[in-house]
Design a protein around this motif. Structure first.
Motif, PDB file in Angstrom:
ATOM      1  N   ARG A   8     -43.946 -16.468  32.623  1.00  0.00           N
ATOM      2  CA  ARG A   8     -43.456 -15.183  32.127  1.00  0.00           C
ATOM      3  C   ARG A   8     -43.463 -14.163  33.259  1.00  0.00           C
ATOM      4  N   ASN A  19     -41.931  -4.702  29.838  1.00  0.00           N
ATOM      5  CA  ASN A  19     -41.304  -5.834  29.166  1.00  0.00           C
ATOM      6  C   ASN A  19     -41.867  -7.118  29.744  1.00  0.00           C
ATOM      7  N   GLN A  21     -41.044 -11.009  29.883  1.00  0.00           N
ATOM      8  CA  GLN A  21     -39.884 -11.868  29.659  1.00  0.00           C
ATOM      9  C   GLN A  21     -40.217 -13.300  30.038  1.00  0.00           C
ATOM     10  N   TYR A  22     -39.563 -14.232  29.351  1.00  0.00           N
ATOM     11  CA  TYR A  22     -39.704 -15.637  29.714  1.00  0.00           C
ATOM     12  C   TYR A  22     -39.005 -15.856  31.051  1.00  0.00           C
ATOM     13  N   ASP A  24     -37.862 -18.623  32.436  1.00  0.00           N
ATOM     14  CA  ASP A  24     -36.755 -19.578  32.484  1.00  0.00           C
ATOM     15  C   ASP A  24     -35.479 -19.044  31.841  1.00  0.00           C
ATOM     16  N   THR A  25     -35.597 -18.252  30.761  1.00  0.00           N
ATOM     17  CA  THR A  25     -34.400 -17.760  30.075  1.00  0.00           C
ATOM     18  C   THR A  25     -34.143 -16.274  30.294  1.00  0.00           C
ATOM     19  N   GLY A  26     -35.155 -15.528  30.670  1.00  0.00           N
ATOM     20  CA  GLY A  26     -35.008 -14.085  30.843  1.00  0.00           C
ATOM     21  C   GLY A  26     -35.052 -13.314  29.537  1.00  0.00           C
ATOM     22  N   LYS A  27     -35.272 -14.006  28.423  1.00  0.00           N
ATOM     23  CA  LYS A  27     -35.348 -13.335  27.126  1.00  0.00           C
ATOM     24  C   LYS A  27     -36.684 -12.618  26.977  1.00  0.00           C
ATOM     25  N   ASN A  28     -36.633 -11.524  26.228  1.00  0.00           N
ATOM     26  CA  ASN A  28     -37.846 -10.740  26.007  1.00  0.00           C
ATOM     27  C   ASN A  28     -38.849 -11.522  25.166  1.00  0.00           C
ATOM     28  N   ALA A  29     -40.105 -11.502  25.626  1.00  0.00           N
ATOM     29  CA  ALA A  29     -41.194 -12.111  24.865  1.00  0.00           C
ATOM     30  C   ALA A  29     -41.982 -11.017  24.155  1.00  0.00           C
ATOM     31  N   LYS A  31     -42.832  -6.446  24.188  1.00  0.00           N
ATOM     32  CA  LYS A  31     -42.618  -5.090  24.702  1.00  0.00           C
ATOM     33  C   LYS A  31     -43.929  -4.350  24.528  1.00  0.00           C
TER      34      LYS A  31
END
Length: 180
Positions: A8, A19, A21-22, A24-29, A31
């Motif tokens: 992360r 923020n 973020q993961y 590998d994907t850049g998606k928010n984990a 906030k």
């Protein structure tokens, strides 16, 4: 930062949030929000369980990285806090501020253990050696100071006891001055 097998990343934003973020994907984990003014620095514990952040609002905040909630908010310094660092493999942290103080915290008990107040000007940056045997503080005066670990024991209650003693001495001095 690594936690529970997932890579992360943590990013501080101008909207007073962090923020997570993961990687590998850049998606928010997660906030992390709660600071009232911009975040000046943050650090993640070696075990990936905690994040400590500092801000212009003079607070030090301790965050749980499993669920993203603020465990504790501490009014840490009298001026904006500029830097924070965890000690490797511990939940001890140091913070530096524009007030010229470097403070040593036990993040698990939320106690101030030590206050290094012999700096001339504001602290701009902090570093902890990998073995945690010394810390370095860089100041606005253009120099840096190094503190080395000693064999002396420091107990969290010592700081509170010294502060109470200082207040008693000041009250005694003021009383003596009024009698003149």
């Amino acid at each position: 930062m690594y936690g529970r097998g997932l890579e992360r990343l943590a990013v501080s934003l101008l909207n007073n949030q962090i923020n997570i973020q993961y990687g590998d994907t850049g998606k928010n984990a997660l906030k992390l929000y709660g600071h009232k003014l911009p975040i000046s620095d943050f650090d993640i514990s070696t075990d990936g369980a905690l994040l400590v952040s500092v801000s212009v609002d003079k607070d030090l905040r301790i965050w749980d990285l499993d669920y993203g909630h603020c465990i504790k908010s501490i009014f840490a310094h009298s001026e904006a806090v500029t830097s924070v660092r965890f000690f490797k493999d511990t939940h001890y942290a140091i913070s530096g501020s524009k007030d010229g103080h470097i403070k040593f915290w036990d993040v698990d008990t939320y106690k101030l253990i030590l206050d290094l107040d012999d700096n001339l000007l504001e602290i701009k940056s902090l570093a902890v050696s990998p073995a945690a045997d010394f810390i370095v503080g860089g100041g606005l005066d253009g120099g840096f100071r190094v503190w080395r670990q000693t064999e002396d024991q420091t107990v969290a209650g010592d700081k509170e006891e010294k502060d109470a003693e200082k207040i008693l001495i000041e009250e005694y001095a003021n009383e003596k001055f009024k009698q003149r």
